[in-house]
Design an enzyme around this catalytic site. Structure first.
Site, short mmCIF file in Angstrom:
data_model
loop_
_atom_site.label_atom_id
_atom_site.label_comp_id
_atom_site.label_asym_id
_atom_site.label_seq_id
_atom_site.Cartn_x
_atom_site.Cartn_y
_atom_site.Cartn_z
N TRP A 308 0.83 -1.20 0.00
CA TRP A 308 0.00 0.00 0.00
C TRP A 308 0.88 1.27 0.00
CZ3 TRP A 308 -0.04 3.14 4.55
CH2 TRP A 308 -0.75 4.33 4.38
N HIS A 309 2.05 1.17 0.66
CA HIS A 309 2.92 2.35 0.70
C HIS A 309 3.50 2.67 -0.67
CE1 HIS A 309 2.88 1.24 4.99
NE2 HIS A 309 3.06 2.52 5.20
N GLY A 310 3.53 1.71 -1.56
CA GLY A 310 4.07 1.95 -2.90
C GLY A 310 4.43 0.63 -3.55
N TYR A 452 4.34 10.84 5.57
CA TYR A 452 3.18 10.03 5.22
C TYR A 452 2.21 10.74 4.27
CZ TYR A 452 3.49 5.42 7.22
OH TYR A 452 3.82 4.11 7.43
#
Lengths: 455, 447
Positions: A308-310, A452
């Site tokens: 999800w972060h990348g 974030y």
């Protein structure tokens, strides 16, 4: 509009006065918040003025339909529609290829989408009721303090708060301003300082630094990330509190955790709760007698959380690292029981240090630009070369202060908050002005986006 | 009207205090109207297209694109192009020597390594050229040579300079007593090493070894202080070179590796914190001239400006004079060398809204450099404009493709390669233009 800029605080002050001036009329208060939400989005890109209301309207009517619909198949279809819409929104914002002829979004919409998903999924599970108040839904789904980086707040917990009629108390007002000031100090005086004075350089080109410098850079990053993200969260919680909305806490001294599961109960709490409630519990095989499903689902959940972060190998490795850690801990507890953690300080210290260093390894993957850089960082640390030519006294001082402040007893924090809240209004205002001046003169880095924000 | 009394009072008082502090200039100025700034914000997912890596062009007449960022109105680069033509024609001993003076990016051989590899690929590789014998800065490097040293008292001209100003060609003095040593590991064979040192009355003995065998002993004692050079042939296959002080005190400036074949030698001469005023104030004029004359460069690139780019007053009042002084020193020491003033890259700093912007004084500094280059009959390469002009570092940083470090100033390898490619393309294009003109002139003269 970053939550650490003068523009944001001017905006916040204007919203505060506008909201309370009309708040005796529920419609007026909600209208101010909806206006603030869309104004906030529009400051990033006017495209959001079309995108966010359209997505929110879809979710609102999906919720209404789910409430009325009794046929399981139709309910499943409706919740699937809601999931596709919101996951599609994340994918569009995050992964849409940049081409000269196409527009791209400056903000990751993950936090908006996560919040919206809580609404439709909770109604589908019959854990919450759909609201009939369209304006209240719009105010909750895109509530401006949580837009950039959470805390991920369940819409069903926000909706009832708009119905309250009480004025924000002097105590809550003081707490809100205290949190905002604290968040600014965390961001500018610690996180950005550590980043500028070693961390960024070490993670950009680790081979140029000695093993000891790279290790200090990694410690610095662990603290930078905590102070950056928790600083943002403090400002967001404080901002919401100014209009009488209570957001959930997101951090609870995470580096004091005694094991990896404990860490996830203390770090980005709203995200780990979201992963647990909306992903982990939804995966198949959880009630199977085959325990392997439990372990596999833990690893899978964290791997998805990482991605999800990348879409990068480093985030995948970070997710797998934590997933494996959680699975091994669960397995250990199954075979050895779940003993009470030792109360004696030395074993607690060792457990805390071991957990912190496990997390630190994960942070190196999380921060490194690619796996090659992560490998270089580990290689430099393993080289056991000792030199401190690139480490300034200021960096060491801030690192020590940051580490020390993290482990301060909670009662100290509570006492400081109490003192601030009890102070007369002019003392509170003067303290806020002092914070701003200190930041301008000491930090002097300008407004750096929160880490974030890009997720 | 309902307002939370105490909180409203705190906010109002805070606002009044900030206004007061701004009026008394204690707080930074702030324009409340920026709240209404609806310009689209930078997109962190944006990618910046990389220019294609140039292919070495075959010798001969080809259509020539005029390079707008390389200004050479006085034909300052003619000498350099002539040398390059001889090198391209593989004339015996035709080595084109380039000295690239610069600041921190050059200390890590950023940009210069890329230009070197492109030029050597196109015109031939005559060796690594100048290398410092130890690392004055953790990030010092020279691509293709591993450098390590111990026991040296290292004094760069830009930092803990030596009082006599004798800093050698590279601007760094290394003094060592018995036990001080350096190890240089090459990736390819070279024909010879030249040791650049200070001859002085109480000089000691330096021993040079290749693959563990002594290949030369240098007695650095002499009647008076001055630059001295000793060339030592390297045995075939010798790639591990050691320099050791075996007696007394020895002061070194660096070494140079060369090959016996036509080609380009591109010397990377970076100083951390380098500025024109470091050269003007802390380089001994006579010694630097002697070093330049010994090197006999065909092109000297003066690539300072990043460290000066924040000081608007200095740029207006002193910078033009100091830059002129540096250029005059070069022109008087090596009058046949071409001189190219290369502007700094863009750099970024965050403004109060968090946007990464170019410092206001930087474009002015670039303009001053262009004017001084024109006045002193030098060529000028506008790196700042070639890489995209104002806001480039902000765009690079936000593209998240590893182009520039988080200080928005120092390029990462991919960003340095882009700048290196731009400089190479400009010089190569200028060279082809020069050749085309020469060949057209010859054609007209031929009956």
């Amino acid at each position: 509009m970053l939550l650490s800029t003068p523009a944001y605080f001017t905006f916040l002050a204007a919203i505060f006065f506008a909201y309370w001036l009309v708040s005796r009329f529920r419609f007026g208060g909600l209208a101010v918040i909806v206006f603030a939400n869309y104004f906030f989005y529009a400051r990033w890109d006017l495209m959001y003025l079309a995108l966010i209301p359209a997505a929110s309207t879809c979710d609102f009517f999906t919720g209404r339909a789910l409430e009325r619909e009794q046929r399981p198949l139709m309910r499943r279809a409706l919740v699937t529609l809601g999931i596709i819409l919101n996951v599609g929104l994340i994918a569009t914002a995050k992964y849409m290829p940049a081409r000269p002829w196409s527009w791209t979004l400056p903000l990751g919409l993950s936090f908006y989408a996560f919040q919206s998903l809580t609404y439709t999924i909770d109604i589908y599970r019959r854990d919450a009721k759909a609201t009939s108040n369209y304006l209240a839904y719009l105010a909750s789904a895109s509530f401006f303090p949580t837009t950039l980086a959470g805390p991920i707040t369940r819409i069903p917990t926000l909706l009832p708060q708009w119905s309250k009629r009480e004025m924000v108390s002097a105590q809550d007002g003081g707490r809100a301003l205290f949190l905002i000031g604290l968040g600014l100090l965390k961001k500018f005086m610690i996180a950005d300082y550590l980043a500028d004075h070693l961390v960024n350089r070490v993670f950009d080109l680790p081979k140029l630094y000695s093993g000891s410098e790279v290790l200090l850079g990694a410690y610095g990053y662990a603290l930078q990330l905590y102070y950056d993200f928790s600083g943002y969260t403090d400002i967001a919680i404080g901002s919401a509190l100014l209009v009488g909305i209570k957001l959930p806490i997101n951090f609870n001294r995470p580096y004091a955790a005694q094991n990896i599961a404990d860490f996830w109960r203390r770090w980005h709490i709203s995200f780990s709760n979201w992963l647990r409630d909306y992903l982990y519990f939804s995966l198949p095989g959880l009630r199977s007698r085959w325990k392997i499903f439990t372990y596999a689902n833990l690893v899978l959940t964290m791997a998805i959380g990482g991605l999800w972060h990348g879409a990068s190998w480093t985030f995948l490795v970070w997710g797998l690292w934590h997933g494996t850690g959680l699975a091994v801990q669960r397995w250990w507890q199954v075979i050895r029981g779940n003993p009470t953690p030792p109360a004696r300080p030395i074993p607690r210290l060792w457990r805390g240090l071991a957990t912190f260093h496990f997390v630190l390894v994960g942070w190196i993957f999380f921060r490194a630009a690619n796996l090659g850089t992560a490998r270089d960082i580990f290689a430099q640390i393993g080289s056991r070369t000792i030199a401190f030519g690139n480490v300034t006294r200021g960096f060491v001082l801030v690192l020590i202060v940051a580490a020390y402040a993290h482990y301060l007893p909670k009662r100290w924090y509570d006492r400081s908050l109490e003192l601030y809240c009890e102070s007369p209004f002019y003392a509170q205002a003067a303290a806020m002005a002092l914070v701003v001046i200190a930041i301008q003169y000491i930090a002097a880095t300008g407004a750096v986006p929160f880490i974030y924000n890009r997720f | 009207m309902m307002l939370p009394k105490k909180t409203s009072l705190v906010i109002a008082t805070f606002g009044a205090l900030m206004l007061l502090l701004e009026l008394t200039k204690v707080a930074r100025p702030y324009a409340p109207a920026t709240v209404l700034d609806f310009r689209p914000r930078a997109n962190p997912n944006m990618t910046v297209a990389e220019p294609p890596r140039p292919r070495p062009a075959a010798p001969g007449l080809k259509p020539v694109r005029v390079e707008p960022n390389l200004i050479d109105q006085h034909g300052a680069l003619t000498g350099f192009y002539q040398a390059l033509w001889r090198t391209e024609s593989k004339e015996t001993g035709a080595v084109t020597r380039i000295l690239h003076y610069g600041d921190s990016p050059v200390t890590a051989d950023s940009i210069t390594a890329d230009v070197r590899s492109l030029m050597q690929e196109r015109f031939g590789d005559a060796g690594h050229g100048f290398v410092l014998i130890a690392k004055p800065w953790a990030w010092y490097g020279h691509r293709g040579v591993d450098v390590s040293g111990k026991g040296w008292f290292i004094r760069p001209a830009s930092q803990s300079r030596v009082p006599d100003g004798l800093h050698g060609l590279g601007g760094v003095s290394f003094q060592g007593s018995v036990g001080a040593s350096s190890r240089l590991v090459l990736k390819e064979d070279h024909s010879r090493i030249e040791v650049q040192y200070l001859r002085q009355p109480d000089g000691g003995l330096l021993v040079v070894r290749a693959e563990g065998q002594v290949i030369g002993e240098i007695e650095t004692a002499g009647p008076e202080k001055g630059s001295a050079f000793r060339v030592i042939s390297l045995p075939p296959g010798a790639r591990h070179i050691e320099l050791t002080v075996e007696r007394g005190f020895v002061r070194l400036f660096g070494v140079s590796f060369e090959r016996d074949e036509p080609g380009v030698i591109y010397n990377s001469l970076g100083l951390n914190g380098g500025q024109v005023q470091v050269v003007v104030r802390y380089f001994d004029k006579a010694q630097w001239a002697a070093e330049l004359q010994h090197e006999a460069p065909d092109l000297v690139i003066v690539n300072y400006g990043t460290n000066e780019s924040l000081y608007a007053d200095y740029i207006e009042r002193y910078y033009p004079g100091e830059l002129r002084d540096v250029i005059r020193r070069i022109q008087s020491a090596v009058p046949r060398a071409s001189v190219l003033v290369m502007s700094p890259m863009d750099r970024g700093q965050r403004d109060s809204s968090g946007q990464i912007v170019t410092p206001a004084a930087l474009p002015r500094l670039v303009e001053v450099q262009r004017q001084v280059a024109s006045e002193t009959s030098c060529a000028f390469f506008n790196t700042f404009q070639a890489m995209g002009g104002e806001g480039t570092m902000g765009r690079w940083y936000e593209s998240q493709s590893g182009l520039v470090s988080a200080d928005f100033m120092h390029p990462l390898p991919a960003g340095a390669r882009r700048v290196g490619v731009l400089l190479y393309q400009a010089l190569e294009s200028g060279f082809r233009q020069f050749k085309a003109k020469q060949q057209q002139g010859l054609a007209r003269q031929t009956p």
